[in-house]
Design a protein around this motif. Structure first.
Motif, short mmCIF file in Angstrom:
data_model
loop_
_atom_site.label_atom_id
_atom_site.label_comp_id
_atom_site.label_asym_id
_atom_site.label_seq_id
_atom_site.Cartn_x
_atom_site.Cartn_y
_atom_site.Cartn_z
N ASP A 165 0.82 -1.21 0.00
CA ASP A 165 0.00 0.00 0.00
C ASP A 165 0.85 1.27 0.00
O ASP A 165 0.32 2.38 0.10
N GLY A 166 2.17 1.10 -0.08
CA GLY A 166 3.07 2.26 -0.11
C GLY A 166 3.47 2.80 1.24
O GLY A 166 4.09 3.86 1.32
N ASN A 167 3.14 2.07 2.32
CA ASN A 167 3.48 2.53 3.66
C ASN A 167 4.90 2.13 4.03
O ASN A 167 5.34 1.01 3.74
N GLU A 168 5.62 3.04 4.70
CA GLU A 168 6.93 2.71 5.25
C GLU A 168 6.72 1.98 6.57
O GLU A 168 6.09 2.49 7.49
N VAL A 169 7.25 0.76 6.66
CA VAL A 169 6.96 -0.10 7.80
C VAL A 169 8.24 -0.77 8.31
O VAL A 169 9.23 -0.90 7.60
N VAL A 170 8.15 -1.20 9.57
CA VAL A 170 9.18 -2.02 10.20
C VAL A 170 8.55 -3.38 10.49
O VAL A 170 7.37 -3.46 10.87
N GLU B 192 18.30 2.83 10.22
CA GLU B 192 18.15 2.89 11.67
C GLU B 192 17.00 2.00 12.13
O GLU B 192 17.13 1.24 13.10
N ALA B 193 15.86 2.10 11.44
CA ALA B 193 14.69 1.33 11.84
C ALA B 193 14.94 -0.17 11.75
O ALA B 193 14.44 -0.95 12.59
N ALA B 194 15.73 -0.60 10.77
CA ALA B 194 16.00 -2.02 10.59
C ALA B 194 16.85 -2.61 11.70
O ALA B 194 16.97 -3.83 11.82
N CYS B 195 17.46 -1.77 12.52
CA CYS B 195 18.27 -2.26 13.65
C CYS B 195 17.43 -2.60 14.88
O CYS B 195 17.93 -3.24 15.81
N LEU B 196 16.18 -2.18 14.92
CA LEU B 196 15.43 -2.18 16.17
C LEU B 196 14.71 -3.48 16.53
O LEU B 196 14.62 -3.82 17.71
N PRO B 197 14.15 -4.26 15.58
CA PRO B 197 13.22 -5.32 15.99
C PRO B 197 13.80 -6.48 16.77
O PRO B 197 13.03 -7.21 17.41
N THR C 270 7.34 -7.58 22.41
CA THR C 270 6.05 -7.61 21.74
C THR C 270 5.97 -6.51 20.67
O THR C 270 6.79 -5.60 20.62
N ARG C 271 4.94 -6.63 19.84
CA ARG C 271 4.71 -5.60 18.84
C ARG C 271 4.51 -4.25 19.50
O ARG C 271 5.01 -3.23 19.01
N GLU C 272 3.75 -4.22 20.60
CA GLU C 272 3.49 -2.96 21.29
C GLU C 272 4.78 -2.37 21.86
O GLU C 272 4.99 -1.15 21.83
N GLU C 273 5.67 -3.22 22.37
CA GLU C 273 6.96 -2.72 22.86
C GLU C 273 7.80 -2.17 21.71
O GLU C 273 8.52 -1.17 21.89
N ASN D 131 2.14 -7.90 12.05
CA ASN D 131 3.56 -7.74 12.34
C ASN D 131 4.17 -6.53 11.65
O ASN D 131 5.38 -6.31 11.77
N LEU D 132 3.37 -5.77 10.92
CA LEU D 132 3.85 -4.54 10.33
C LEU D 132 3.61 -3.37 11.28
O LEU D 132 2.50 -3.18 11.77
N VAL D 133 4.67 -2.61 11.54
CA VAL D 133 4.60 -1.47 12.44
C VAL D 133 5.00 -0.23 11.65
O VAL D 133 6.04 -0.23 10.99
N PRO D 134 4.20 0.84 11.70
CA PRO D 134 4.56 2.04 10.94
C PRO D 134 5.93 2.58 11.35
O PRO D 134 6.24 2.68 12.54
#
Length: 322
Positions: free
Chosen positions: A74-79, A132-137, A272-275, A120-123
């Protein structure tokens, strides 16, 4: 599509099991979503997979990679949140006995595309780059849960991090410092201890060195080699939070000290996803960013794996796709 995958396993020579080449593009089951990867980061989990730990031969070939950030259909940037719960599970997915990480049962993120459950997709916050975002999960989420969810320690507490330099240890120092904890680190490498001080640690010590005072909590990723020092470094009523045991998982328990000083030993696994959402919000608001050791195009992934295998890494190795 281009991918980096385990085509075999070798406990003695893990890089011999690593293959770079073409793999079929994934199908998208109902309730799942495709992400076109822009960045993915390397973890020790990927090396263990090449050694065959948690990845049996009947699941090969397996695309490696737990962490990734990119753009959905859908064109969204996600982690991508890497913990996949079993069908029908509700609640904290880290407590699901049937949970898996990406690249254990489902193909991972070292590829042009990855498919995961839609939840499992997080904005991705606009403040964070894809790298940077790819380092976090994985590493950073593990550190977040250890310190803020599982430890019970309030800001202002003194926290010892064993083994400066690793991805989780580096994340603990950065997050703890930003949140107002007094962060101490140990390391066998003076250069890595110095880098931890630059990252925000208050004090650095040689591995096993007697501390000037006992601490409120110890964050453990090393295991057997540092366990006795961790136990002896705690104040009465202190806590050890452990998320791994890279040096072995069978140290002396030191139960007399544990019960007499009323110490707590707490396990922690991923998050968790929320964390993950809260972690990304914390990074966006505070300006804390993952320390990136090296950025490589995915076609040069073998160089990144070799660097990690040689323990020549401080922070994260990130692979990119254009």
């Amino acid at each position: 599509m281009f991918a980096v995958f385990a085509s075999a396993s070798s406990s003695d020579d893990p890089l011999s099991a690593l293959t770079l080449g073409e793999r079929p593009a994934p199908d998208v089951p109902e309730g799942w979503a495709r992400v076109r990867l822009r960045a993915a980061s390397l973890n020790h989990h990927d090396l263990w997979s090449l050694r065959g730990v948690g990845l049996p031969a009947d699941r090969l070939p397996m695309i490696l990679g737990c962490d990734g950030a990119g753009i959905d259909d859908d064109g969204n940037e996600v982690v991508v949140h890497a913990v996949i719960p079993s069908d029908g599970w509700s609640g904290d997915e880290t407590l699901d006995p049937g949970r898996t990480l990406l690249s254990e049962k489902h193909q991972g993120t070292f590829a042009d595309e990855v498919v995961v459950p839609r939840r499992n997709l997080v904005p991705k916050p606009a403040e964070l780059s894809f790298e940077e975002a790819a380092c976090l999960p994985t590493a950073w989420l593990t550190a977040y849960r250890m310190l803020f969810t599982r430890s019970g320690l309030a800001p202002g507490s003194t926290v010892l991090v064993q083994g400066a330099g690793g991805g989780v240890a580096t994340a603990l120092v950065a997050l703890g410092s930003a949140a107002g904890y007094r962060m101490w680190v140990t390391s066998r490498d003076e250069a890595k201890a110095a880098k931890a001080l630059e990252l925000g640690a208050d004090r650095g010590f040689a591995s096993g060195e007697r501390l000037p005072e006992r601490v409120d909590g110890v964050m453990e990723t090393v295991g057997q080699a540092t366990w006795s020092h961790s136990v002896k470094s705690l104040k009465p009523g202190g806590v050890i939070v452990t998320c791994g045991a890279t040096s072995g998982d069978a140290p002396p328990a030191e139960l007399t000290r544990v019960f007499f000083l009323q110490l707590r030993v707490v396990g922690s696994t991923m998050g968790t996803r929320e964390e993950l959402e809260r972690l990304m919000r914390l990074c966006a608001v505070t300006g804390v960013r993952p320390l990136v050791d090296q950025v490589l195009p995915l076609e040069q992934a073998r160089d990144g794996f070799a660097r990690m295998l040689d323990s020549d890494v401080f922070g994260k190795v990130v692979f990119t796709r254009s």
